[in-house]
Design an enzyme around this catalytic site. Sequence first.
Site, PDB file in Angstrom:
ATOM      1  N   GLU A  39      -4.749  -3.220   0.709  1.00  0.00           N
ATOM      2  CA  GLU A  39      -4.816  -4.622   1.124  1.00  0.00           C
ATOM      3  C   GLU A  39      -5.956  -5.338   0.396  1.00  0.00           C
ATOM      4  OE1 GLU A  39      -2.239  -6.322   2.259  1.00  0.00           O
ATOM      5  OE2 GLU A  39      -2.163  -5.228   4.139  1.00  0.00           O
ATOM      6  N   HIS A  40      -5.684  -6.544  -0.060  1.00  0.00           N
ATOM      7  CA  HIS A  40      -6.634  -7.369  -0.821  1.00  0.00           C
ATOM      8  C   HIS A  40      -7.015  -6.719  -2.155  1.00  0.00           C
ATOM      9  CE1 HIS A  40      -7.396 -10.692   2.005  1.00  0.00           C
ATOM     10  NE2 HIS A  40      -7.076  -9.801   2.915  1.00  0.00           N
ATOM     11  N   ASP A  42      -4.730  -6.566  -4.696  1.00  0.00           N
ATOM     12  CA  ASP A  42      -3.911  -7.099  -5.811  1.00  0.00           C
ATOM     13  C   ASP A  42      -4.714  -8.011  -6.738  1.00  0.00           C
ATOM     14  OD1 ASP A  42      -3.885  -9.171  -3.893  1.00  0.00           O
ATOM     15  OD2 ASP A  42      -1.709  -9.521  -4.001  1.00  0.00           O
ATOM     16  N   GLY A 126       3.794 -17.450   9.535  1.00  0.00           N
ATOM     17  CA  GLY A 126       2.441 -17.170  10.009  1.00  0.00           C
ATOM     18  C   GLY A 126       2.254 -15.759  10.533  1.00  0.00           C
ATOM     19  N   ALA A 127       3.251 -14.908  10.379  1.00  0.00           N
ATOM     20  CA  ALA A 127       3.146 -13.551  10.914  1.00  0.00           C
ATOM     21  C   ALA A 127       2.708 -12.548   9.848  1.00  0.00           C
ATOM     22  CB  ALA A 127       4.473 -13.125  11.533  1.00  0.00           C
ATOM     23  N   SER A 130       5.016 -12.870   4.659  1.00  0.00           N
ATOM     24  CA  SER A 130       5.210 -13.575   3.394  1.00  0.00           C
ATOM     25  C   SER A 130       6.450 -14.446   3.357  1.00  0.00           C
ATOM     26  CB  SER A 130       5.253 -12.597   2.223  1.00  0.00           C
ATOM     27  OG  SER A 130       4.060 -11.907   2.171  1.00  0.00           O
ATOM     28  N   SER A 132       6.386 -17.603   2.894  1.00  0.00           N
ATOM     29  CA  SER A 132       6.251 -18.610   1.833  1.00  0.00           C
ATOM     30  C   SER A 132       6.620 -18.025   0.471  1.00  0.00           C
ATOM     31  CB  SER A 132       4.854 -19.231   1.813  1.00  0.00           C
ATOM     32  OG  SER A 132       3.881 -18.252   1.660  1.00  0.00           O
ATOM     33  N   ASP A 176       3.026 -10.334  -2.870  1.00  0.00           N
ATOM     34  CA  ASP A 176       4.098 -10.812  -1.991  1.00  0.00           C
ATOM     35  C   ASP A 176       5.336 -11.207  -2.785  1.00  0.00           C
ATOM     36  OD1 ASP A 176       2.067 -10.486  -0.213  1.00  0.00           O
ATOM     37  OD2 ASP A 176       1.740 -12.621   0.151  1.00  0.00           O
TER      38      ASP A 176
HETATM   39  C1  GLA Z   1      -1.749 -12.184   1.130  1.00  0.00           C
HETATM   40  C2  GLA Z   1      -1.651 -12.522  -0.354  1.00  0.00           C
HETATM   41  C3  GLA Z   1      -1.446 -11.266  -1.193  1.00  0.00           C
HETATM   42  C4  GLA Z   1      -2.468 -10.196  -0.865  1.00  0.00           C
HETATM   43  C5  GLA Z   1      -2.579  -9.994   0.644  1.00  0.00           C
HETATM   44  C6  GLA Z   1      -3.701  -9.086   1.016  1.00  0.00           C
HETATM   45  O1  GLA Z   1      -0.534 -11.678   1.601  1.00  0.00           O
HETATM   46  O2  GLA Z   1      -0.604 -13.417  -0.585  1.00  0.00           O
HETATM   47  O3  GLA Z   1      -1.485 -11.592  -2.563  1.00  0.00           O
HETATM   48  O4  GLA Z   1      -3.710 -10.490  -1.441  1.00  0.00           O
HETATM   49  O5  GLA Z   1      -2.772 -11.219   1.339  1.00  0.00           O
HETATM   50  O6  GLA Z   1      -3.475  -7.802   0.527  1.00  0.00           O
END
Ligand code: GLA
Length: 397
Positions: A39-40, A42, A126-127, A130, A132, A176
């Site tokens: 997570e975070h 990318d 908002g959950a 992804s 959007s 995403d």
């Molecule tokens: C959101 C962003 C992704 C990623 C995640 C965290 O979903 O759109 O690009 O950074 O947060 O992993």
Amino acid sequence: METTTNNTIASAIAGKFRTIFNAEPLVVRSPGRVNLIGEHTDYNDGFVLPAAINKAIYVAAAVSNNDRCHFVAADMNEEYKTDVNNLQKIEGHWSVYINSVIDQLQKAGYTIGGFNCVIGGDIPTGAGMSSSAAVECAVLFALNELFALGLDKMAMVKMAQQAENKYVGVQCGIMDQFASMFGKKDHVIKLDCRSLEYEYKPFDMKGIRIVLFDTNIKHSLASSEYNTRRLQCEAGVAMVQQQYPEVKKLRDVTLAMLDEIVLPRDEKVYLRCSFIVEEIQRLQDACIDLELHDMVSFGEKMFATHKGLSELYDVSCKELDFMVDFVKNEPAVLGARMMGGGFGGCSINLVKEEAIEALSGRIEAAYKVAFGIEMKVYIATIENGTSIVGAEKMQVA
Ligand code: GLA
């Protein structure tokens, strides 16, 4: 047995299009995503391990033969009209996610004419699944077909990410959009966000399900704090670069470098960066667990990720921490953590199938007592990525 396409929704969206526009649409499905671990990472050139799921956005679209566009959001019963060459941005409005890809196409030199579309689906907004990115991918995929633009999936992924970065204003990474576009049934995708090389890995689901516990809240600081985290990671890299000029992103940084250079200068930046460096390694180790079919060890890493996201990266919130704490000592839960950008949305859990119902009941009751909020429970199956919905499939519903 669930199929990748939700025929009921696809038929309803197509039907609505025919009623409003009296024409036959192209229908595209683009799914939401889960991320198992990483997570975070990318936007730090690390790795991620997402999968497309059984919740998707559907867009029914056809060219309008002039410059006018007419978009309908089926679930909200709202419409938006614009000239394709004179887009008006309404902050916070759903049309932003459609206009963003038109804007990117135009900036990249592609000419598109007006088009009409009806859009809807079952990804909760908002959950943290992804929705959007799924809208951006669905619309772009449809426009690529309608106007024969010749873009391949990777080009569309990059463009959809740019749409989010440049037009929507969230500095998201590529995960995403990539997961939505490239998802493969029953597989997670190990994506190297630096080289964009990827590998499909079978996800061993025997007796285990991916369960999402939705906090049903989204704190308003989500996108501003997201952008701040990105800047903090860049600040850490800039410090390390002074001594190690070959370093480009946190992917190239070690914990020893952070201890030596960042810790004495900025403790907050140090905490943020150390989480990322650990998380990139944790994902590599988790992939070995997958190969060994060791889901117990994989699950432990998910808990470790949550601890890091909460304590070092500081993107969790009390509702998400509650979700993870609640299941921590449940023998039927192999792993759990907050998922996605943070500050609300869902936790992702690996749960033994037979325990899901009872556990869901208990956590729902406890969450209601603790926060006075109704949570939601989703069982995610891993499905294919963006594609055209076949006309014959829609008739089935
Ligand atoms: C959101 C962003 C992704 C990623 C995640 C965290 O979903 O759109 O690009 O950074 O947060 O992993």
